[in-house]
Design a protein around this motif. Structure first.
Motif, PDB file in Angstrom:
ATOM      1  N   GLY A 127       0.782  -1.232   0.000  1.00  0.00           N
ATOM      2  CA  GLY A 127       0.000   0.000   0.000  1.00  0.00           C
ATOM      3  C   GLY A 127       0.811   1.277   0.000  1.00  0.00           C
ATOM      4  O   GLY A 127       0.250   2.366   0.032  1.00  0.00           O
ATOM      5  N   SER A 128       2.140   1.184  -0.041  1.00  0.00           N
ATOM      6  CA  SER A 128       2.965   2.402   0.008  1.00  0.00           C
ATOM      7  C   SER A 128       3.097   3.069  -1.356  1.00  0.00           C
ATOM      8  O   SER A 128       3.356   4.262  -1.445  1.00  0.00           O
ATOM      9  N   GLY A 129       2.954   2.302  -2.440  1.00  0.00           N
ATOM     10  CA  GLY A 129       3.127   2.838  -3.785  1.00  0.00           C
ATOM     11  C   GLY A 129       4.565   2.798  -4.260  1.00  0.00           C
ATOM     12  O   GLY A 129       4.855   3.125  -5.410  1.00  0.00           O
ATOM     13  N   ASN A 130       5.502   2.420  -3.391  1.00  0.00           N
ATOM     14  CA  ASN A 130       6.924   2.352  -3.731  1.00  0.00           C
ATOM     15  C   ASN A 130       7.284   0.981  -4.270  1.00  0.00           C
ATOM     16  O   ASN A 130       6.801  -0.032  -3.764  1.00  0.00           O
ATOM     17  N   ALA A 131       8.162   0.962  -5.271  1.00  0.00           N
ATOM     18  CA  ALA A 131       8.677  -0.313  -5.759  1.00  0.00           C
ATOM     19  C   ALA A 131       9.432  -0.981  -4.617  1.00  0.00           C
ATOM     20  O   ALA A 131      10.047  -0.294  -3.784  1.00  0.00           O
ATOM     21  N   THR A 141      12.749   0.387  -2.474  1.00  0.00           N
ATOM     22  CA  THR A 141      12.971   1.830  -2.612  1.00  0.00           C
ATOM     23  C   THR A 141      12.270   2.566  -1.482  1.00  0.00           C
ATOM     24  O   THR A 141      11.347   2.056  -0.867  1.00  0.00           O
ATOM     25  N   LYS A 142      12.729   3.782  -1.221  1.00  0.00           N
ATOM     26  CA  LYS A 142      12.136   4.609  -0.167  1.00  0.00           C
ATOM     27  C   LYS A 142      11.427   5.799  -0.800  1.00  0.00           C
ATOM     28  O   LYS A 142      11.842   6.302  -1.835  1.00  0.00           O
ATOM     29  N   PRO A 143      10.340   6.273  -0.173  1.00  0.00           N
ATOM     30  CA  PRO A 143       9.617   7.425  -0.725  1.00  0.00           C
ATOM     31  C   PRO A 143      10.346   8.729  -0.439  1.00  0.00           C
ATOM     32  O   PRO A 143      11.220   8.803   0.427  1.00  0.00           O
ATOM     33  N   GLN A 144       9.969   9.755  -1.180  1.00  0.00           N
ATOM     34  CA  GLN A 144      10.509  11.092  -0.939  1.00  0.00           C
ATOM     35  C   GLN A 144       9.375  11.984  -0.428  1.00  0.00           C
ATOM     36  O   GLN A 144       8.207  11.721  -0.663  1.00  0.00           O
ATOM     37  N   VAL A 145       9.734  13.042   0.268  1.00  0.00           N
ATOM     38  CA  VAL A 145       8.744  13.977   0.811  1.00  0.00           C
ATOM     39  C   VAL A 145       8.076  14.713  -0.351  1.00  0.00           C
ATOM     40  O   VAL A 145       8.742  15.156  -1.289  1.00  0.00           O
ATOM     41  N   CYS A 146       6.785  14.832  -0.277  1.00  0.00           N
ATOM     42  CA  CYS A 146       6.022  15.510  -1.322  1.00  0.00           C
ATOM     43  C   CYS A 146       6.371  17.003  -1.325  1.00  0.00           C
ATOM     44  O   CYS A 146       6.312  17.674  -0.288  1.00  0.00           O
ATOM     45  N   GLN A 147       6.736  17.516  -2.485  1.00  0.00           N
ATOM     46  CA  GLN A 147       7.113  18.920  -2.607  1.00  0.00           C
ATOM     47  C   GLN A 147       5.888  19.842  -2.615  1.00  0.00           C
ATOM     48  O   GLN A 147       5.985  21.007  -2.264  1.00  0.00           O
ATOM     49  N   GLU A 148       4.747  19.318  -2.997  1.00  0.00           N
ATOM     50  CA  GLU A 148       3.520  20.125  -3.078  1.00  0.00           C
ATOM     51  C   GLU A 148       3.028  20.519  -1.684  1.00  0.00           C
ATOM     52  O   GLU A 148       2.688  21.663  -1.429  1.00  0.00           O
ATOM     53  N   GLY A 201       1.645  12.445   2.131  1.00  0.00           N
ATOM     54  CA  GLY A 201       2.796  13.253   2.535  1.00  0.00           C
ATOM     55  C   GLY A 201       4.087  12.821   1.868  1.00  0.00           C
ATOM     56  O   GLY A 201       5.103  13.496   1.984  1.00  0.00           O
ATOM     57  N   THR A 202       4.064  11.676   1.205  1.00  0.00           N
ATOM     58  CA  THR A 202       5.250  11.189   0.498  1.00  0.00           C
ATOM     59  C   THR A 202       4.865  10.766  -0.914  1.00  0.00           C
ATOM     60  O   THR A 202       3.705  10.448  -1.191  1.00  0.00           O
ATOM     61  N   ILE A 203       5.874  10.780  -1.792  1.00  0.00           N
ATOM     62  CA  ILE A 203       5.696  10.354  -3.181  1.00  0.00           C
ATOM     63  C   ILE A 203       6.738   9.277  -3.459  1.00  0.00           C
ATOM     64  O   ILE A 203       7.896   9.420  -3.035  1.00  0.00           O
ATOM     65  N   PRO A 204       6.353   8.215  -4.144  1.00  0.00           N
ATOM     66  CA  PRO A 204       7.344   7.169  -4.443  1.00  0.00           C
ATOM     67  C   PRO A 204       8.459   7.696  -5.345  1.00  0.00           C
ATOM     68  O   PRO A 204       8.201   8.405  -6.307  1.00  0.00           O
ATOM     69  N   THR A 205       9.698   7.350  -5.019  1.00  0.00           N
ATOM     70  CA  THR A 205      10.819   7.710  -5.897  1.00  0.00           C
ATOM     71  C   THR A 205      10.795   6.824  -7.135  1.00  0.00           C
ATOM     72  O   THR A 205      11.124   7.257  -8.226  1.00  0.00           O
ATOM     73  N   MET A 206      10.382   5.584  -6.931  1.00  0.00           N
ATOM     74  CA  MET A 206      10.214   4.643  -8.041  1.00  0.00           C
ATOM     75  C   MET A 206       8.876   3.943  -7.816  1.00  0.00           C
ATOM     76  O   MET A 206       8.743   3.172  -6.873  1.00  0.00           O
ATOM     77  N   PRO A 207       7.852   4.247  -8.634  1.00  0.00           N
ATOM     78  CA  PRO A 207       6.516   3.678  -8.407  1.00  0.00           C
ATOM     79  C   PRO A 207       6.500   2.160  -8.539  1.00  0.00           C
ATOM     80  O   PRO A 207       7.235   1.577  -9.336  1.00  0.00           O
ATOM     81  N   CYS A 208       5.638   1.532  -7.758  1.00  0.00           N
ATOM     82  CA  CYS A 208       5.422   0.083  -7.816  1.00  0.00           C
ATOM     83  C   CYS A 208       4.886  -0.276  -9.202  1.00  0.00           C
ATOM     84  O   CYS A 208       3.984   0.393  -9.713  1.00  0.00           O
ATOM     85  N   ALA A 209       5.418  -1.318  -9.798  1.00  0.00           N
ATOM     86  CA  ALA A 209       5.009  -1.715 -11.150  1.00  0.00           C
ATOM     87  C   ALA A 209       3.596  -2.297 -11.173  1.00  0.00           C
ATOM     88  O   ALA A 209       2.897  -2.212 -12.188  1.00  0.00           O
TER      89      ALA A 209
END
Length: 188
Positions: free
Chosen positions: A17-21, A24-31, A58-66
């Motif tokens: 459910g994290s959305g990250n491949a 990999t670790k997520p990055q903080v959302c810039q928006e 609050g976070t965005i995946p650096t590499m999205p889950c396939a």
């Protein structure tokens, strides 16, 4: 009992459910700067809503889950065995606890509301709890009288006496052979 197929949104099993491949670790959302909400307004008041870039995480995946494309959710078809209560009619509703969509942030699943649509039968027609069936008889049976076997809802055969001189369209009542609901049973 019937089996129904329900489309349901579930947590992606690959990324939990994290959305990250995986790996990999997520990055903080810039928006939203990691808060998960953005504020907008005019004058003396502001309104907050979930961030459209990170969907409130609050976070965005650096590499999205396939598998889920970074959303953390997948759409699947779930098979549910449903016990249909006797006497349901078109428009009847049934609540199945805990079989609906999962809540956000780990909240429990909601309820599934099933709306029934009863398909017509080629032999029986419904009138409340009563069941109507048309039995064809020939001229001799009508004039002289006869006994005919009539199929019921329970797939039993009931003998029905046709008196001499019966006219076309005459209605006969077979007590207790209709639809059962809440302890009451209609006629056929």
């Amino acid at each position: 009992k019937i089996t129904i197929t329900v489309p349901i949104t579930d947590e992606c099993a690959t990324c939990n459910g994290s959305g990250n491949a995986p790996g990999t670790k997520p990055q903080v959302c810039q928006e939203c700067k990691g808060s998960g909400v953005i504020s907008f307004g005019q004058g003396g008041f502001a309104v907050q809503r979930p961030c459209p870039a990170c969907y409130g995480r609050g976070t965005i995946p650096t590499m999205p889950c396939a598998v889920c494309g970074g959303s953390g959710q997948v759409r699947e078809q779930r098979q549910i065995m449903l016990a249909v209560p006797s006497g349901v009619d078109t428009g009847s509703k049934l609540r199945v606890a805990g079989q609906g969509e999962k809540g956000s942030s780990g909240a429990p699943a909601g309820d599934l509301i099933v709306n029934f649509k009863v398909q017509p039968d080629s032999f029986f027609r419904r009138d409340g709890l009563d069941v109507i069936s048309t039995i064809p008889i020939n001229l001799a049976q009508s004039v002289l009288g006869s006994k005919v076997r009539v199929r019921t809802l329970d797939d039993k055969k009931v003998a029905l006496k046709i008196p001499p001189g019966t006219q076309s369209g005459t209605r006969f009542r077979i007590p207790g052979q209709g639809i059962e609901k809440n302890g009451h049973r209609g006629d056929q």
